[in-house]
Design a protein around this motif. Sequence first.
Motif, short mmCIF file in Angstrom:
data_model
loop_
_atom_site.label_atom_id
_atom_site.label_comp_id
_atom_site.label_asym_id
_atom_site.label_seq_id
_atom_site.Cartn_x
_atom_site.Cartn_y
_atom_site.Cartn_z
N ILE A 94 0.83 -1.21 0.00
CA ILE A 94 0.00 0.00 0.00
C ILE A 94 0.86 1.26 0.00
N TRP A 95 1.97 1.23 0.70
CA TRP A 95 2.85 2.40 0.76
C TRP A 95 3.45 2.69 -0.62
N LEU A 96 3.90 1.64 -1.31
CA LEU A 96 4.44 1.84 -2.65
C LEU A 96 3.35 2.23 -3.65
N ALA A 97 2.16 1.66 -3.47
CA ALA A 97 1.05 2.01 -4.37
C ALA A 97 0.71 3.49 -4.26
N ALA A 98 0.75 4.03 -3.04
CA ALA A 98 0.49 5.46 -2.85
C ALA A 98 1.58 6.29 -3.52
N LEU A 99 2.82 5.84 -3.45
CA LEU A 99 3.92 6.54 -4.11
C LEU A 99 3.74 6.50 -5.63
N LEU A 100 3.31 5.36 -6.13
CA LEU A 100 3.04 5.22 -7.56
C LEU A 100 1.95 6.18 -8.03
N ARG A 101 0.92 6.34 -7.23
CA ARG A 101 -0.16 7.25 -7.60
C ARG A 101 0.36 8.69 -7.71
N LYS A 102 1.27 9.06 -6.82
CA LYS A 102 1.86 10.41 -6.89
C LYS A 102 2.70 10.56 -8.14
N THR A 103 3.43 9.52 -8.50
CA THR A 103 4.21 9.56 -9.74
C THR A 103 3.28 9.68 -10.94
N ALA A 104 2.20 8.90 -10.95
CA ALA A 104 1.24 8.95 -12.06
C ALA A 104 0.67 10.35 -12.24
N ALA A 105 0.48 11.05 -11.13
CA ALA A 105 -0.13 12.38 -11.18
C ALA A 105 0.79 13.45 -11.75
#
Length: 205
Positions: A94-105
């Motif tokens: 979940i922590w990496l997924a949240a980081l990924l979402r920030k990168t996607a944005a």
Amino acid sequence: MSLPRTLLERLSRGRVLKRHLPAKFGSVPILVSPDASLQFWRLRLESDLFEFAREFVRNGSVVWDVGANVGLFSAAAAQCAGVSGKVIAVEADIWLAALLRKTAAIQPPTSARIEVIPAAVFDAPGIATFNVAKRGRASNFLTAAGGATQTGGVRESVSVVTCTLDWLLEQRAAPDVIKIDVEGAESMVLKGAKRVLAEARPLML
């Protein structure tokens, strides 16, 4: 393991750094964490995944990144696929997924959209125990898969939702390219991908 490395790993926990992909990928920004790999302390990003994306992802490709980690392959594939393509990044941490979402944005409008799905891909839908490795999040693993020898122990165990690639095929466009890196669970992932392999016939790493 040396004391300096142990201290550096502890210093890395929760740390987020902004880096850029190589120039051949437009130097697009990406958020990384040395908690996933100590190499991210370096300013320059290097990965064999970049060459795979460059060679096999085409304009308009649909790409599934299974076990996306911080998203090196996702971000590179998004650049190669362009605005007419699509990238699905599946990450159980979940922590990496949240980081990924920030990168996607923060990706440029020239990149394919990156959709992040916080789940573990396995051989059946359900709930599984997911372990965060002490030495770094790149070695996280599902208990049922056994994990690697480089974990250094388990920092935390959590429950995660599991899905299959065949289930994902019912929800999203069929993939042209799939990258799978799930720390020992690869055979289980393929057991849940019979339709994907027979119908979509993607190129796989």
